[in-house]
Design an enzyme around this catalytic site. Sequence first.
Site, mmCIF file in Angstrom:
data_model
loop_
_atom_site.group_PDB
_atom_site.id
_atom_site.type_symbol
_atom_site.label_atom_id
_atom_site.label_comp_id
_atom_site.label_asym_id
_atom_site.label_seq_id
_atom_site.Cartn_x
_atom_site.Cartn_y
_atom_site.Cartn_z
ATOM 1 N N HIS A 1 5.226 4.580 -5.629
ATOM 2 C CA HIS A 1 5.050 5.905 -5.352
ATOM 3 C C HIS A 1 6.744 6.522 -5.552
ATOM 4 C CE1 HIS A 1 0.998 6.143 -4.009
ATOM 5 N NE2 HIS A 1 1.397 4.998 -3.279
ATOM 6 N N ASN B 1 -3.810 8.545 -1.034
ATOM 7 C CA ASN B 1 -4.464 9.336 -2.645
ATOM 8 C C ASN B 1 -5.450 9.660 -2.188
ATOM 9 O OD1 ASN B 1 -2.498 6.894 -3.043
ATOM 10 N ND2 ASN B 1 -3.608 5.270 -3.041
HETATM 11 FE FE1 HDD Z 1 1.291 2.454 0.657
HETATM 12 C C1 HDD Z 1 4.302 4.121 -0.404
HETATM 13 C C2 HDD Z 1 -0.650 5.353 -0.202
HETATM 14 C C3 HDD Z 1 -1.680 0.423 0.273
HETATM 15 C C4 HDD Z 1 3.336 -0.523 1.209
HETATM 16 N N1 HDD Z 1 1.684 4.269 -0.283
HETATM 17 C C5 HDD Z 1 3.287 4.869 -0.449
HETATM 18 C C6 HDD Z 1 2.994 6.733 -0.700
HETATM 19 C C7 HDD Z 1 1.538 6.721 -0.634
HETATM 20 C C8 HDD Z 1 0.913 5.636 -0.296
HETATM 21 C C9 HDD Z 1 1.197 8.211 -0.847
HETATM 22 C C10 HDD Z 1 3.831 7.526 -0.655
HETATM 23 C C11 HDD Z 1 4.515 8.521 0.595
HETATM 24 C C12 HDD Z 1 5.643 9.533 -0.147
HETATM 25 O O1 HDD Z 1 4.957 10.259 -0.886
HETATM 26 O O2 HDD Z 1 6.168 8.584 0.238
HETATM 27 N N2 HDD Z 1 -0.888 2.759 -0.065
HETATM 28 C C13 HDD Z 1 -0.819 4.075 0.291
HETATM 29 C C14 HDD Z 1 -2.564 3.880 0.390
HETATM 30 C C15 HDD Z 1 -2.370 2.561 0.646
HETATM 31 C C16 HDD Z 1 -1.632 2.065 0.247
HETATM 32 C C17 HDD Z 1 -4.126 4.722 0.045
HETATM 33 C C18 HDD Z 1 -4.286 1.263 0.603
HETATM 34 C C19 HDD Z 1 -4.759 2.558 1.392
HETATM 35 N N3 HDD Z 1 0.891 0.211 0.752
HETATM 36 C C20 HDD Z 1 -0.255 -0.412 0.945
HETATM 37 C C21 HDD Z 1 0.037 -1.140 1.145
HETATM 38 C C22 HDD Z 1 0.870 -1.278 1.837
HETATM 39 C C23 HDD Z 1 1.609 -0.130 1.100
HETATM 40 C C24 HDD Z 1 -1.656 -2.253 1.974
HETATM 41 C C25 HDD Z 1 1.725 -2.876 1.832
HETATM 42 C C26 HDD Z 1 1.368 -3.584 2.961
HETATM 43 N N4 HDD Z 1 3.380 2.008 0.281
HETATM 44 C C27 HDD Z 1 4.076 1.477 0.865
HETATM 45 C C28 HDD Z 1 5.588 0.948 1.149
HETATM 46 C C29 HDD Z 1 6.007 2.729 0.328
HETATM 47 C C30 HDD Z 1 3.853 3.271 -0.073
HETATM 48 C C31 HDD Z 1 6.251 0.125 0.576
HETATM 49 C C32 HDD Z 1 6.770 2.535 -0.319
HETATM 50 C C33 HDD Z 1 8.084 4.015 0.284
HETATM 51 C C34 HDD Z 1 7.391 4.245 1.320
HETATM 52 O O3 HDD Z 1 6.088 3.094 1.508
HETATM 53 O O4 HDD Z 1 7.568 4.999 1.856
HETATM 54 O O5 HDD Z 1 6.360 0.920 2.074
#
Ligand code: HDD
Length: 701
Positions: A91, A164
Amino acid sequence: MTDQPIYQPTADVQKSDEVTEHPATRGQGGELHQEPAGDAPRLTTAQGIPVADDQNSLKQGDRGPTLLEDFHFREKIFHFDHERIPERVVHARGYGAHGYLEVTDAIPELTSASLFQKAGTKVPAFVRFSTVAGNKGSFDLARDVRGFAVKLYTEDGNWDIVGNNIPVFFIQDAIKFPDLIHSVKPEPDRGWPQAQSAHDTFWDFISLMPESMHMVMWTMSDRAIPRSFRFMEGFGVHTFRFVNAEGKGTYVKFHWKPKQGLQSVVWDEAVKINGADPDFHRKDLWHAIEAGDYPEWELGVQVFDHEFADQFEFDVLDSTKLIPEEQVPVRVIGRLVLDRVVDNFFAETEQVAFCTQNIVPGIDFTNDPLLQGRNFSYLDTQTKRLGGPNFTQIPINAPKCPFHHFQQDGHMAMQNPKGRAAYEPNSWAKGGPRPRPKQGFESVAEHNEGPKRRIRAETFADHYSQARQFYLSQTKVEKDHIADAITFELSKVEVPEIRARVLSHLPNIDKDLAQKVAEGLGMEMPEAAEPYRTPIDLPVSDKLSILKNGPDSIAGRKIGILATDGADAELVNAVKSGAESAGAMVEIVAPQVGGVKLSDGSHMPGNEKIDGGPSVLYDAVAVIVSEEGAGKLASMLPGKQFVADAFGHCKFIAYSDAAETLLNAGGVTDRDEGMIALKSASDAETFLEACVAMRFWQRAG
Ligand code: HDD
């Protein structure tokens, strides 16, 4: 000191409302001879020392070496060298805006969350939309999931719904997240492709993970190429819990429904928008808000109890499944309005830190294994990305309610407590904050037991039924787009075995879909994959289709008028004023950006030069040209492409008599019902009414 005038690189700045003339120059003798104009504040270093000259570094001799002593130069370059923070690991490319959530229906019987106690309660919100796979500088119209992350600054702290634009996910257990993301990101040896799933490693992973099939149907559908952030739904994805004042829990799924209706682009359009305007989505959001056309979503909830969960065909803890709205209707309880763009992209959009674990009293998690893993990941990633544990003190992340705790020190600590008590409990009279047993956050006292094992519950084992339901719920046009998208993506896969393995899953979803893709690829249909659990037939759900849930007006849309000198003034003005009074934006595309002289001698300023304003940037187009203008455009590739693309992308096209030459030159020879002849000003109305349907899909066959 030389007698020659000293060369100064600063050009005079052109005067305008926003620009003042203040070239800081030195006279022939080296003396500073012009103070900053007007009442502009003095330029200083970060330490507050006034700066005399910001054009030249300090040198020993006019052409001599730069001196280490130049603290202003060193500080400026040092700061620049440190200006980037790591982009989000997923993202990375996103765009945010401020607004508020207004509760329209109080639900104290379901939740004790402070914001839901009274209709009319408003809490500030910050929303960030994003793509998933691409880096920060990638293009907006990638085929990808869109992030829809909402931070609500409530009286009881920050509540983040990190969702999402798709209600399900690729995987069931968070331990697979790094694998999923590694497979879609640029391949590690070659470093490509950027922001694309159309490559071997992604499809290899998918082909080996049948649980991803439902999500893949969504990402291959037009949901993954939205026209704008404003026309997308948002979903909290997981099952969460509402908890009321008695401690009673109810399951809940969160939905954001755009008041603007749903809308997507077609793939060829997405590819061309990426070239014409890689910032298409962020600009759209910015311009809509700046124009006062505030995007709005309804906050809806699907609320259900244990009894429903027990009899539902699938496990409500499985994020690869949704609950059809026909089974549990969405109850609208609020409205989210975005009414303010950011002041500073870095400070707000880049530094905002969403965390799934940010919930408030009255909301609780469930045991969804994806959610449980996310609750660890987000705090960890923010600490790395923003450099330490004090990221909560950055204004965009800080709660807007009073907050008191004993966390202290660390990098960039800004909120430093006074006094001796930095621990709890303590016995000082004014020893600081104390826990509140009755008002504080409490988890639902759920009883869990069982052997400690790495296991996937049997209730998670159906991988195809909802994928099939999604596919069968689409209109014919949408089904064709899904088949085309899978065919396209697999045609970029180089290893035939991977293509065949993906193909082998499709008969479990729909045999015609499988056949279409096999034919599109020129491949024999392989044997169908053996499903772990035989798929079941589920009823069609209309809510899963975009086209069945489109807009009911052209408000918020963008109409492009291609005009030339001599264009009929009455027609141009009729389309323009009609569209604007229906709430649409209008742009004039012209051979020169300076604009055109219309038939009545009036001057119409241009917004785009034809080369920079292709029809893909608009929802519908009007071609209002003079004979001479049409002739000139017909000899230019961008002119011909303008009409050819608008027609090919099934857009409504209004055209003046003289436009025939250009239409024919662009190969647009059909005059179907999506082509509206502008004979008189009243035809503009017919055109704008037709545009409500957004596309003349009959043209697609
Ligand atoms: Fe995630 C970012 C949504 C599964 C780990 N995720 C991130 C963002 C969104 C989502 C919208 C961006 C937030 C922003 O604008 O800063 N992610 C989802 C959804 C998931 C999902 C809807 C499943 C239902 N994500 C998911 C899993 C993991 C992560 C299973 C890890 C175990 N996601 C992350 C992260 C991020 C992220 C690595 C990257 C940057 C951040 O968090 O802020 O932690």
